[in-house]
Design a protein around this motif. Structure first.
Motif, mmCIF file in Angstrom:
data_model
loop_
_atom_site.group_PDB
_atom_site.id
_atom_site.type_symbol
_atom_site.label_atom_id
_atom_site.label_comp_id
_atom_site.label_asym_id
_atom_site.label_seq_id
_atom_site.Cartn_x
_atom_site.Cartn_y
_atom_site.Cartn_z
ATOM 1 N N CYS A 47 0.810 -1.215 0.000
ATOM 2 C CA CYS A 47 0.000 0.000 0.000
ATOM 3 C C CYS A 47 0.843 1.264 0.000
ATOM 4 N N TYR A 48 2.105 1.179 0.432
ATOM 5 C CA TYR A 48 2.884 2.394 0.489
ATOM 6 C C TYR A 48 3.619 2.608 -0.837
ATOM 7 N N SER A 49 3.944 3.822 -1.085
ATOM 8 C CA SER A 49 4.584 4.187 -2.344
ATOM 9 C C SER A 49 5.943 4.809 -2.062
ATOM 10 N N LEU A 50 6.987 4.265 -2.671
ATOM 11 C CA LEU A 50 8.295 4.875 -2.553
ATOM 12 C C LEU A 50 8.303 6.175 -3.348
ATOM 13 N N LEU A 51 8.677 7.255 -2.685
ATOM 14 C CA LEU A 51 8.656 8.558 -3.345
ATOM 15 C C LEU A 51 9.578 8.582 -4.553
ATOM 16 N N GLN A 52 10.689 7.867 -4.452
ATOM 17 C CA GLN A 52 11.635 7.882 -5.561
ATOM 18 C C GLN A 52 11.107 7.136 -6.776
ATOM 19 N N VAL A 53 10.210 6.163 -6.574
ATOM 20 C CA VAL A 53 9.586 5.474 -7.706
ATOM 21 C C VAL A 53 8.708 6.457 -8.467
ATOM 22 N N ARG A 54 7.941 7.215 -7.723
ATOM 23 C CA ARG A 54 7.098 8.218 -8.352
ATOM 24 C C ARG A 54 7.947 9.248 -9.093
ATOM 25 N N LYS A 75 -0.196 -0.666 -8.237
ATOM 26 C CA LYS A 75 -0.380 0.640 -7.596
ATOM 27 C C LYS A 75 0.309 1.776 -8.345
ATOM 28 N N TYR A 76 1.282 1.471 -9.212
ATOM 29 C CA TYR A 76 1.968 2.535 -9.935
ATOM 30 C C TYR A 76 1.368 2.799 -11.314
ATOM 31 N N PHE A 77 0.304 2.103 -11.666
ATOM 32 C CA PHE A 77 -0.287 2.275 -12.986
ATOM 33 C C PHE A 77 -0.777 3.704 -13.215
ATOM 34 N N GLY A 78 -1.296 4.349 -12.188
ATOM 35 C CA GLY A 78 -1.936 5.640 -12.368
ATOM 36 C C GLY A 78 -1.105 6.848 -12.007
ATOM 37 N N VAL A 79 0.199 6.677 -11.813
ATOM 38 C CA VAL A 79 1.033 7.826 -11.450
ATOM 39 C C VAL A 79 1.073 8.847 -12.589
ATOM 40 N N ARG A 80 1.256 8.352 -13.825
ATOM 41 C CA ARG A 80 1.250 9.210 -15.017
ATOM 42 C C ARG A 80 0.208 8.674 -15.987
ATOM 43 N N ARG A 81 -0.807 9.446 -16.245
ATOM 44 C CA ARG A 81 -1.889 8.993 -17.121
ATOM 45 C C ARG A 81 -1.477 8.922 -18.586
ATOM 46 N N ASP A 82 -0.389 9.591 -18.947
ATOM 47 C CA ASP A 82 0.038 9.577 -20.352
ATOM 48 C C ASP A 82 0.974 8.412 -20.653
ATOM 49 N N LEU A 83 1.394 7.661 -19.642
ATOM 50 C CA LEU A 83 2.283 6.527 -19.861
ATOM 51 C C LEU A 83 1.493 5.274 -20.206
ATOM 52 N N PRO A 132 8.139 -11.944 -21.886
ATOM 53 C CA PRO A 132 7.656 -12.218 -23.242
ATOM 54 C C PRO A 132 7.795 -11.043 -24.209
ATOM 55 N N TYR A 133 8.374 -9.934 -23.773
ATOM 56 C CA TYR A 133 8.455 -8.743 -24.607
ATOM 57 C C TYR A 133 9.590 -8.843 -25.636
ATOM 58 N N LYS A 134 9.404 -8.157 -26.763
ATOM 59 C CA LYS A 134 10.452 -8.097 -27.768
ATOM 60 C C LYS A 134 11.609 -7.244 -27.259
ATOM 61 N N PRO A 135 12.815 -7.545 -27.710
ATOM 62 C CA PRO A 135 13.949 -6.695 -27.312
ATOM 63 C C PRO A 135 13.721 -5.250 -27.755
ATOM 64 N N CYS A 136 14.178 -4.322 -26.931
ATOM 65 C CA CYS A 136 14.098 -2.887 -27.234
ATOM 66 C C CYS A 136 12.664 -2.437 -27.508
ATOM 67 N N SER A 137 11.730 -2.927 -26.713
ATOM 68 C CA SER A 137 10.317 -2.598 -26.929
ATOM 69 C C SER A 137 9.757 -1.631 -25.892
ATOM 70 N N CYS A 138 10.527 -1.309 -24.845
ATOM 71 C CA CYS A 138 10.035 -0.438 -23.776
ATOM 72 C C CYS A 138 11.005 0.718 -23.550
ATOM 73 N N ASP A 139 10.432 1.846 -23.154
ATOM 74 C CA ASP A 139 11.263 3.017 -22.877
ATOM 75 C C ASP A 139 11.847 2.993 -21.470
ATOM 76 N N ALA A 140 11.176 2.294 -20.562
ATOM 77 C CA ALA A 140 11.635 2.231 -19.174
ATOM 78 C C ALA A 140 11.068 0.983 -18.523
ATOM 79 N N VAL A 141 11.697 0.585 -17.410
ATOM 80 C CA VAL A 141 11.260 -0.598 -16.667
ATOM 81 C C VAL A 141 11.262 -0.283 -15.183
ATOM 82 N N LEU A 142 10.222 -0.712 -14.499
ATOM 83 C CA LEU A 142 10.181 -0.738 -13.040
ATOM 84 C C LEU A 142 10.352 -2.175 -12.578
ATOM 85 N N CYS A 143 11.166 -2.368 -11.557
ATOM 86 C CA CYS A 143 11.274 -3.687 -10.919
ATOM 87 C C CYS A 143 11.392 -3.426 -9.414
ATOM 88 N N ILE A 144 10.239 -3.288 -8.786
ATOM 89 C CA ILE A 144 10.166 -2.812 -7.402
ATOM 90 C C ILE A 144 9.941 -3.991 -6.457
#
Length: 308
Positions: A47-54, A75-83, A132-144
């Motif tokens: 339930c808690y959010s690391l400020l640095q993740v945000r 829980k981090y899905f809605g931090v940025r609505r444009d992502l 399962p993602y293709k190589p070089c398919s994401c701009d950033a990754v979270l692994c929290i």
């Protein structure tokens, strides 16, 4: 193997047989099952959010594609609505909770604001060691709070390599792990069960030199699952209560039951990281560089970037 089934009116939710006749389920099957209340309970812990993740998410360019590996309840899905966020988790139960939150529009836990629009996110069940993602398919990754559950150095490096593979050149990855330097040790490591060296798997010869570096200890961290969330397990505990009423804790089908707290005690594996240990693992990944490292709420955190 553990006789641990969730029930409704005496019928197992997994095999639809009477609890008296259904076969035992491996504990892993329970923890990764879609119908598992253990994962719903675990979702409440996240339930808690690391400020640095945000802050990391806020720093990304507009319309970035982000892989949230080990997304838990989302829980981090809605931090940025444009992502555009691709959430994944090994637990089907937690992935289901994240999907339900998306369907209900409840993705603002990390922002503290009411949702104003549907988050551009999706959820799938997969193993972080085989994304399962293709190589070089994401701009950033979270692994929290994922890497500390991986039980060998070789597998930890493998996970980090998976994260590096999916980002584009110039893309960034944020990884957080539990630190040996806990802010409240009297409430954490002083109460946890340390896995002694003799209990751990013996490393291969080629790994022994690497492990001579400073590495943190391994722990089993107790986690209490209340009887009312454990379905048939609660009924089984009640049936056994007459035999163990004089004991505060006892073993039931290989699990520990805490009668005083009215809960089953599950043990979760954690590898706690020493300072610089995470950076050392990232240093084994070719083609990336560490751009930031910091300590946040009993966690070591690092950001690394793929070379352009």
């Amino acid at each position: 193997r553990t006789h641990l089934h969730m029930s409704k009116k005496g019928v197992c939710m997994f095999c639809q047989q009477s609890l008296l006749s259904c076969p035992p389920l491996p504990l892993l099957s329970l923890l990764t099952s879609l119908a598992c209340p253990v994962m719903t309970r675990l979702s409440n812990v996240y339930c808690y959010s690391l400020l640095q993740v945000r802050a990391f998410l806020e720093s990304l360019p507009l319309h970035s594609v982000v892989a949230d590996v080990g997304c838990g309840n989302g829980k981090y899905f809605g931090v940025r609505r444009d992502l555009a966020v691709l959430g994944s988790d090994r637990s089907a139960g937690l992935a289901a909770v994240a999907a339900q939150r998306l369907a209900a529009g409840a993705t603002s836990a990390a922002t503290g604001r009411a949702p104003v629009a549907a988050a551009a996110a999706d959820v799938l069940v997969c193993d972080g060691l085989a994304l399962p993602y293709k190589p070089c398919s994401c701009d950033a990754v979270l692994c929290i709070a994922v890497l500390h559950h991986i039980n060998s150095r070789q597998r930890r490096v493998r996970l980090l390599q998976q994260l590096a593979d999916v980002i584009v050149p110039g893309g960034k990855v944020l990884v957080t792990v539990w630190a040996t330097d806990q802010e409240e040790p009297e409430k954490t490591i002083h109460k946890w069960k340390k896995i002694e060296e003799g209990q751990q798997a013996r490393p291969h010869a080629h790994q022994q030199q690497q492990q001579q570096e400073t590495t943190g200890p391994d722990y089993l961290v107790p986690w209490h699952l209340p009887f009312h969330r454990a379905g048939a397990l609660a009924a089984a505990a009640q049936q056994s209560q007459g035999e163990i009423s004089s004991k505060k804790q006892h073993s039931l089908s290989g699990l520990q039951v805490d009668q005083a707290k009215g809960a089953v005690v599950l043990q979760r594996y954690y590898h706690l990281f020493e300072q610089w240990e995470l950076e050392g693992l990232i240093g084994e990944i070719a083609g990336v560089k560490i751009v930031d490292g910091f300590y946040d709420r009993s966690n070591w955190c690092a950001v690394f970037q793929k070379a352009v």
